[in-house]
Write a protein that holds these residues in place. Structure first.
Motif, PDB file in Angstrom:
ATOM      1  N   ALA A 133       0.823  -1.210   0.000  1.00  0.00           N
ATOM      2  CA  ALA A 133       0.000   0.000   0.000  1.00  0.00           C
ATOM      3  C   ALA A 133       0.857   1.260   0.000  1.00  0.00           C
ATOM      4  O   ALA A 133       0.454   2.300  -0.532  1.00  0.00           O
ATOM      5  N   THR A 134       2.069   1.174   0.568  1.00  0.00           N
ATOM      6  CA  THR A 134       2.930   2.347   0.678  1.00  0.00           C
ATOM      7  C   THR A 134       3.835   2.529  -0.531  1.00  0.00           C
ATOM      8  O   THR A 134       4.036   3.656  -1.007  1.00  0.00           O
ATOM      9  N   VAL A 135       4.370   1.433  -1.060  1.00  0.00           N
ATOM     10  CA  VAL A 135       5.446   1.514  -2.055  1.00  0.00           C
ATOM     11  C   VAL A 135       4.964   1.323  -3.489  1.00  0.00           C
ATOM     12  O   VAL A 135       5.419   2.026  -4.402  1.00  0.00           O
ATOM     13  N   VAL A 136       4.058   0.383  -3.724  1.00  0.00           N
ATOM     14  CA  VAL A 136       3.641   0.074  -5.096  1.00  0.00           C
ATOM     15  C   VAL A 136       2.774   1.202  -5.639  1.00  0.00           C
ATOM     16  O   VAL A 136       1.797   1.600  -4.998  1.00  0.00           O
ATOM     17  N   PRO A 137       3.102   1.738  -6.806  1.00  0.00           N
ATOM     18  CA  PRO A 137       2.305   2.829  -7.375  1.00  0.00           C
ATOM     19  C   PRO A 137       0.981   2.320  -7.942  1.00  0.00           C
ATOM     20  O   PRO A 137       0.764   1.117  -8.087  1.00  0.00           O
ATOM     21  N   SER A 138       0.118   3.259  -8.273  1.00  0.00           N
ATOM     22  CA  SER A 138      -1.164   2.908  -8.878  1.00  0.00           C
ATOM     23  C   SER A 138      -0.930   2.231 -10.227  1.00  0.00           C
ATOM     24  O   SER A 138      -0.135   2.696 -11.048  1.00  0.00           O
ATOM     25  N   LEU A 139      -1.630   1.113 -10.448  1.00  0.00           N
ATOM     26  CA  LEU A 139      -1.503   0.371 -11.703  1.00  0.00           C
ATOM     27  C   LEU A 139      -2.898   0.037 -12.219  1.00  0.00           C
ATOM     28  O   LEU A 139      -3.458  -1.018 -11.895  1.00  0.00           O
ATOM     29  N   PRO A 140      -3.481   0.920 -13.011  1.00  0.00           N
ATOM     30  CA  PRO A 140      -4.794   0.612 -13.578  1.00  0.00           C
ATOM     31  C   PRO A 140      -4.746  -0.673 -14.389  1.00  0.00           C
ATOM     32  O   PRO A 140      -3.726  -0.997 -15.003  1.00  0.00           O
ATOM     33  N   SER A 141      -5.838  -1.416 -14.385  1.00  0.00           N
ATOM     34  CA  SER A 141      -5.895  -2.656 -15.145  1.00  0.00           C
ATOM     35  C   SER A 141      -5.623  -2.375 -16.611  1.00  0.00           C
ATOM     36  O   SER A 141      -6.206  -1.458 -17.202  1.00  0.00           O
ATOM     37  N   ALA A 142      -4.716  -3.164 -17.207  1.00  0.00           N
ATOM     38  CA  ALA A 142      -4.246  -2.844 -18.554  1.00  0.00           C
ATOM     39  C   ALA A 142      -4.879  -3.702 -19.644  1.00  0.00           C
ATOM     40  O   ALA A 142      -5.214  -3.200 -20.706  1.00  0.00           O
ATOM     41  N   ASN A 143      -5.032  -5.011 -19.407  1.00  0.00           N
ATOM     42  CA  ASN A 143      -5.447  -5.859 -20.527  1.00  0.00           C
ATOM     43  C   ASN A 143      -6.328  -7.039 -20.137  1.00  0.00           C
ATOM     44  O   ASN A 143      -6.369  -8.033 -20.855  1.00  0.00           O
ATOM     45  N   ALA A 144      -7.021  -6.949 -19.014  1.00  0.00           N
ATOM     46  CA  ALA A 144      -7.950  -8.015 -18.646  1.00  0.00           C
ATOM     47  C   ALA A 144      -9.181  -7.965 -19.554  1.00  0.00           C
ATOM     48  O   ALA A 144      -9.530  -6.923 -20.101  1.00  0.00           O
ATOM     49  N   VAL A 145      -9.844  -9.103 -19.729  1.00  0.00           N
ATOM     50  CA  VAL A 145     -10.994  -9.189 -20.631  1.00  0.00           C
ATOM     51  C   VAL A 145     -12.140  -9.878 -19.912  1.00  0.00           C
ATOM     52  O   VAL A 145     -11.949 -10.524 -18.878  1.00  0.00           O
ATOM     53  N   PRO A 146     -13.384  -9.755 -20.426  1.00  0.00           N
ATOM     54  CA  PRO A 146     -14.527 -10.419 -19.793  1.00  0.00           C
ATOM     55  C   PRO A 146     -14.378 -11.936 -19.799  1.00  0.00           C
ATOM     56  O   PRO A 146     -13.632 -12.507 -20.597  1.00  0.00           O
ATOM     57  N   VAL A 147     -15.144 -12.578 -18.910  1.00  0.00           N
ATOM     58  CA  VAL A 147     -15.062 -14.027 -18.769  1.00  0.00           C
ATOM     59  C   VAL A 147     -15.341 -14.734 -20.089  1.00  0.00           C
ATOM     60  O   VAL A 147     -14.645 -15.686 -20.464  1.00  0.00           O
ATOM     61  N   ARG A 148     -16.362 -14.262 -20.812  1.00  0.00           N
ATOM     62  CA  ARG A 148     -16.740 -14.954 -22.053  1.00  0.00           C
ATOM     63  C   ARG A 148     -15.617 -14.948 -23.083  1.00  0.00           C
ATOM     64  O   ARG A 148     -15.576 -15.810 -23.971  1.00  0.00           O
ATOM     65  N   GLU A 149     -14.704 -13.967 -22.969  1.00  0.00           N
ATOM     66  CA  GLU A 149     -13.592 -13.896 -23.919  1.00  0.00           C
ATOM     67  C   GLU A 149     -12.365 -14.666 -23.438  1.00  0.00           C
ATOM     68  O   GLU A 149     -11.501 -15.023 -24.241  1.00  0.00           O
ATOM     69  N   VAL A 150     -12.270 -14.917 -22.126  1.00  0.00           N
ATOM     70  CA  VAL A 150     -11.088 -15.595 -21.590  1.00  0.00           C
ATOM     71  C   VAL A 150     -10.969 -16.998 -22.163  1.00  0.00           C
ATOM     72  O   VAL A 150      -9.903 -17.408 -22.653  1.00  0.00           O
ATOM     73  N   PHE A 151     -12.060 -17.739 -22.154  1.00  0.00           N
ATOM     74  CA  PHE A 151     -11.991 -19.154 -22.521  1.00  0.00           C
ATOM     75  C   PHE A 151     -11.971 -19.389 -24.025  1.00  0.00           C
ATOM     76  O   PHE A 151     -11.758 -20.521 -24.466  1.00  0.00           O
ATOM     77  N   VAL A 152     -12.187 -18.340 -24.813  1.00  0.00           N
ATOM     78  CA  VAL A 152     -12.065 -18.504 -26.268  1.00  0.00           C
ATOM     79  C   VAL A 152     -10.677 -18.093 -26.746  1.00  0.00           C
ATOM     80  O   VAL A 152     -10.348 -18.299 -27.923  1.00  0.00           O
ATOM     81  N   LEU A 153      -9.859 -17.537 -25.860  1.00  0.00           N
ATOM     82  CA  LEU A 153      -8.514 -17.119 -26.263  1.00  0.00           C
ATOM     83  C   LEU A 153      -7.712 -18.273 -26.864  1.00  0.00           C
ATOM     84  O   LEU A 153      -7.113 -18.120 -27.934  1.00  0.00           O
TER      85      LEU A 153
END
Length: 349
Positions: A133-153
């Protein structure tokens, strides 16, 4: 307790990573550490076994999500040219902790009791939570996808499908054999518990060394690094069969095994990233699911071999599956995507 933890870590992670795709990754990592802190505390104080099992189930989900997001977070925190080395640091931490944690927990339990041991882990988890919480900077989610797209990858992405098949094969072989290292050494070297503990700790250090070695070599040749590590795994298992009846021989084989596994471990993460650079977290969630379920299946198959054909047959099982993963990589490596680290930097195959 261990099985349920592993199953939830594997099967739940693709869903949780997808459902939290809009959550800042520092916030998500902090939430995972809160679960770890509270989970260890509840385990220490739980009055009933069903409560312990439920707690371990929840903690398993958290562990699986860390596998999926932890490496990618580390790779985003450093300059692009150092991404592979950052991944190596994370994987080395996992390798060392996996081996040192068990004997350290045993020592603490002998000095106190098992409940106090879990309370100590809870306190350490709280300290890590504060550090994140103190050291790691903010990291917005970059490339996650919806569940329906995960299993078709894997259906749409041939290189990713091949990497996942490779991961399944080498994990089945490696953990099918590794789960029976202790009975193998007891049967062939009459090894005492202290010797086995020492050898496994040396193996863990070797794994960390292998991670750092691969951190320097994957940018030069990712496929070549994996092949070299896989070949080392095969040679180490064959060496265990050939000279594992002596303490010196078993130490040498386990050192080579640890270093080789460390190389393969980091390579498979980079291979996953190279195959799906724009959906890395989703790909890693599938990787985590394949990895953890393969650990459980590999140990189960290894147990069947050990029961019916003897513990030596388990090592041959490991050789066969590791060779299969090597052949798959050699036969299909040219179809893999060109490796690149987050941000688009190309690295040679």
């Amino acid at each position: 307790m261990v099985t349920l933890y592993g199953v939830s870590a594997g099967l739940g992670v693709p869903f949780i990573v997808a459902w939290t795709r809009r959550v800042n990754r520092r916030v998500l990592l902090s939430a995972l550490l809160v679960i770890l802190t509270l989970g260890n505390c509840v385990t220490a104080l739980a009055p009933t076994f069903p409560l312990v099992l439920t707690t371990r189930l929840v903690m398993g989900f958290a562990s699986g999500v860390f596998w999926a997001i932890g490496v990618s977070m580390a790779m985003r925190l450093v300059p692009e040219r150092q991404a592979s080395r950052a991944a190596a640091v994370v994987m080395s931490g996992i390798s060392i902790a996996a081996v040192v944690g068990i004997p350290l927990g045993t020592v603490l339990e002998s000095l106190t009791d098992w409940r106090a041991t879990f309370l100590i882990w809870s306190g350490l988890s709280a300290l890590v939570l504060l550090a994140v919480a103190t050291v790691v900077p903010s990291l917005p989610s970059a490339n996650a996808v919806p569940v329906r797209e995960v299993f078709v990858l894997p259906l749409r992405n041939v290189p990713l499908r091949l990497v996942l098949c490779t991961v399944v094969l080498f994990v089945l072989g490696h953990f099918g054999a590794y789960a029976f290292v202790r009975p193998f050494l007891e049967a062939h070297t009459s090894a005492a518990p202290a010797f086995i503990t020492m050898v496994l700790m040396i193996y863990g250090v070797g794994g960390a060394i292998g991670n750092f070695v691969a951190g320097h070599t994957v940018n030069r040749s990712l496929r070549g690094s994996f092949v070299a590590g896989g070949a080392g795994l095969v040679l180490s298992l064959l060496a265990l069969l050939a000279v594992g009846h002596t303490q010196a021989g078993s130490i040498a084989a386990l050192v080579l095994w640890g270093v080789s596994f460390g190389v393969v471990q980091l390579c498979q993460v980079n291979m996953t990233q190279a195959a799906a650079p724009d959906t890395f977290e989703a790909a890693m969630s599938l990787n985590t699911m394949a990895y953890n379920t393969s650990i459980a299946i590999g140990a189960l198959i290894g147990g069947l071999f050990a029961d019916h054909l003897g513990v030596t047959s388990v090592v041959w099982f490991g050789v066969a599956l590791t060779v299969a993963s090597l052949l798959l990589t050699l036969g299909t490596g040219r179809r893999a995507a060109t490796p690149r680290v987050p941000g688009g930097e190309l690295v040679s195959r």
